[in-house]
Design an enzyme around this catalytic site. Structure first.
Site, PDB file in Angstrom:
ATOM      1  N   HIS A 130       0.878  -1.179   0.000  1.00 18.30           N
ATOM      2  CA  HIS A 130       0.000   0.000   0.000  1.00 18.30           C
ATOM      3  C   HIS A 130       0.917   1.231   0.000  1.00 18.30           C
ATOM      4  O   HIS A 130       2.033   1.174   0.530  1.00 18.30           O
ATOM      5  CB  HIS A 130      -0.831  -0.051   1.280  1.00 18.30           C
ATOM      6  CG  HIS A 130      -1.901   0.987   1.418  1.00 18.30           C
ATOM      7  ND1 HIS A 130      -1.635   2.278   1.794  1.00 18.30           N
ATOM      8  CD2 HIS A 130      -3.235   0.918   1.262  1.00 18.30           C
ATOM      9  CE1 HIS A 130      -2.769   2.959   1.857  1.00 18.30           C
ATOM     10  NE2 HIS A 130      -3.760   2.154   1.543  1.00 18.30           N
ATOM     11  N   GLN A 210      -4.332  -5.274   6.711  1.00 23.41           N
ATOM     12  CA  GLN A 210      -5.301  -6.216   6.141  1.00 23.41           C
ATOM     13  C   GLN A 210      -5.187  -7.597   6.763  1.00 23.41           C
ATOM     14  O   GLN A 210      -5.899  -8.521   6.348  1.00 23.41           O
ATOM     15  CB  GLN A 210      -5.096  -6.327   4.614  1.00 23.41           C
ATOM     16  CG  GLN A 210      -5.348  -5.054   3.864  1.00 23.41           C
ATOM     17  CD  GLN A 210      -6.805  -4.573   3.965  1.00 23.41           C
ATOM     18  OE1 GLN A 210      -7.713  -5.332   4.258  1.00 23.41           O
ATOM     19  NE2 GLN A 210      -7.015  -3.292   3.706  1.00 23.41           N
ATOM     20  N   LYS A 233     -10.608  -0.888  10.351  1.00 22.63           N
ATOM     21  CA  LYS A 233     -10.719  -2.100   9.522  1.00 22.63           C
ATOM     22  C   LYS A 233     -11.047  -3.310  10.387  1.00 22.63           C
ATOM     23  O   LYS A 233     -11.155  -4.425   9.888  1.00 22.63           O
ATOM     24  CB  LYS A 233      -9.416  -2.342   8.767  1.00 22.63           C
ATOM     25  CG  LYS A 233      -9.098  -1.229   7.754  1.00 22.63           C
ATOM     26  CD  LYS A 233      -7.887  -1.576   6.949  1.00 22.63           C
ATOM     27  CE  LYS A 233      -7.269  -0.376   6.250  1.00 22.63           C
ATOM     28  NZ  LYS A 233      -8.046   0.140   5.134  1.00 22.63           N
ATOM     29  N   CYS A 371      -4.912   2.536  -3.491  1.00 21.10           N
ATOM     30  CA  CYS A 371      -3.654   3.072  -2.933  1.00 21.10           C
ATOM     31  C   CYS A 371      -2.510   2.091  -3.147  1.00 21.10           C
ATOM     32  O   CYS A 371      -1.653   1.915  -2.255  1.00 21.10           O
ATOM     33  CB  CYS A 371      -3.791   3.412  -1.455  1.00 21.10           C
ATOM     34  SG  CYS A 371      -4.928   4.756  -1.153  1.00 21.10           S
TER      35      CYS A 371
END
Ligand code: PLP
Length: 415
Positions: A130, A210, A233, A371
């Site tokens: 990212h 993530q 997230k 991104c």
């Protein structure tokens, strides 16, 4: 359902009752929320925690002896211990609240990078990072005359481990690598990358934005030196994130921001810094978001990260199988180990148009470069339409996604 009722096997249909927003209708259709990699939704329990904090507990922390300040301080520090449990960190001193993953990585760039990286040194990142794990290192390299080295990726989205070994050398000062790619879903076997770097005494930062919401993360088992993730997230609010840092590194690093709370004493001649973790938490921190994140983490821990991972793995496998039937659709990112992300391009339809058409059916996906422009460049595409899953998504929602993708083809006159 309360999280504690969750058995070894998660039932997404039952877990959904915890998330009021999932009852929304969008364009007259039930919301199918598949943009979890950008931000996950918040369970009622976390919303209630925010209300309780604001109505019964709010005060500034650490600096007073009155009831509310002591209560808020205790709850803020309890949230830190929840994060410590989540990551299996050795000490809560190693858990630093930041405003998010980006902020956490920038903390390491300033605190470690500006102290230890000099001219001719090298920082290793991967081709699937990212921007948050590229740009700070580029800025540092520019400032210090250092060099960014990039681990290549194959067509499936897997990193090349032998190329990585060759990139490491006496000039390497840091490896900064993602645990799960937000654009491709690849799960990187970071433990192997860490072990290899440590053979040369090189510290490793893992971007866990993530991974933390989807995998059981054990920073001691991984052996990483830094681990970063974002609250929003993982069912918490925006404005809060975490940097785990090994105490021995954090102690050697310089502070990122100067101000209140990060000091022991200040004179005009000299400032003495506070101990960990406060040395890296200058000023009034995001108290309510940290407490809410603690609640979200407790919720995830009660559901069980292993259960979450299994449930999402099955959903991703089902979705991958189902979209394979759609003519003209290509999945970008076909690594053997993936988590929760299905990035797609459809021949003849721009990803943004695809996203707009899916939205008409109530299906929320993200269209764009996520991104991760170098990833898009690697695969020669401008963007993808990305469906990203959470444990509260259901196979029925995958069916709606597939039906909507097929409808998009019809709208564009594709058979
Ligand atoms: N790293 C990865 C892999 C991400 O997916 C994201 C956000 O999408 C970030 C870093 C940046 O997170 P934040 O914007 O919460 O700081």
């Amino acid at each position: 359902m309360s999280a504690s009722e969750a058995g070894a096997r998660l039932d997404p249909a039952r877990v959904r009752a915890d998330f009021p927003i999932l009852d929304l209708q969008v364009n007259g259709k039930p919301l199918v929320y598949l943009d979890n990699a950008a931000s996950a939704q918040m369970p009622q329990r976390v919303i209630d925690r925010i209300v309780r904090y604001q109505t019964r507990e709010h005060s500034n922390i650490h600096r007073a002896v009155h009831y509310l300040s002591e209560t808020a301080t205790a709850e803020y520090e309890a949230a830190r211990r929840s994060i410590q449990r989540l990551l299996n960190a050795a000490s809560d001193r190693e858990i630093i609240f930041t405003s998010g993953t980006t902020d956490a990585i920038n903390l390491v760039m300033h605190g470690y990078g500006r102290k230890f990286v000099g001219e001719g040194d090298e920082i290793v990142v991967s081709a699937i990072e990212h921007h948050a794990n590229i740009v700070p290192w580029q800025m540092l390299c520019e400032e210090r005359g250092a060099r960014l080295r990039v681990i290549p990726v194959n067509d499936a989205g897997e990193l090349d481990f032998s190329a990585y070994r060759e990139l490491l050398g006496p000039r390497t000062k840091l490896v900064a690598i993602t645990h799960v790619s937000n654009a491709l879903g690849t799960v990187v076997p970071v433990a192997d990358y860490i072990a290899e770097a440590h053979r040369l005494g090189v510290p490793v930062l893992v971007d866990g934005a993530q991974a933390a919401p989807h995998l059981q993360v054990d920073v001691q088992a991984l052996g990483c030196d830094f681990y970063a993730f974002s609250g929003h997230k993982m069912c918490g609010p925006t404005g809060i994130g975490v940097l785990y840092g090994r105490a021995e590194w954090l102690e050697r690093m310089q502070p990122f921001k100067g101000g209140g709370d990060m000091i022991l004493s200040v004179t005009f001649e000299k400032t003495t810094y506070n101990g960990l973790p406060f040395k890296f938490e200058a000023g009034t921190p995001p108290i309510m978001p940290a407490i809410a994140l603690g609640e979200a983490v407790d919720y995830l821990l009660e559901l069980g990260l292993a259960n979450i991972a299994r449930c999402e793995h099955e959903l991703l496998a089902y979705a991958t199988e189902e979209v394979a039937r759609i003519p003209g659709l290509r999945v970008i990112g076909t690594a053997e180990r993936k988590a929760a992300v299905l990035s797609m391009v459809m021949e003849g339809i721009h990803p943004h148009d695809l996203g707009t058409l899916l939205n008409e059916d109530g299906v929320a996906v993200r269209a764009g470069h996520h991104c991760a422009q170098p990833v898009m460049a690697r695969y020669g595409i401008p963007a993808t339409a990305r469906a990203s899953f959470a444990f509260y998504n259901t196979p029925g929602e995958v069916d709606t996604l597939v039906a909507s993708l097929l409808r998009a083809r019809k709208v564009f006159g594709l058979s």
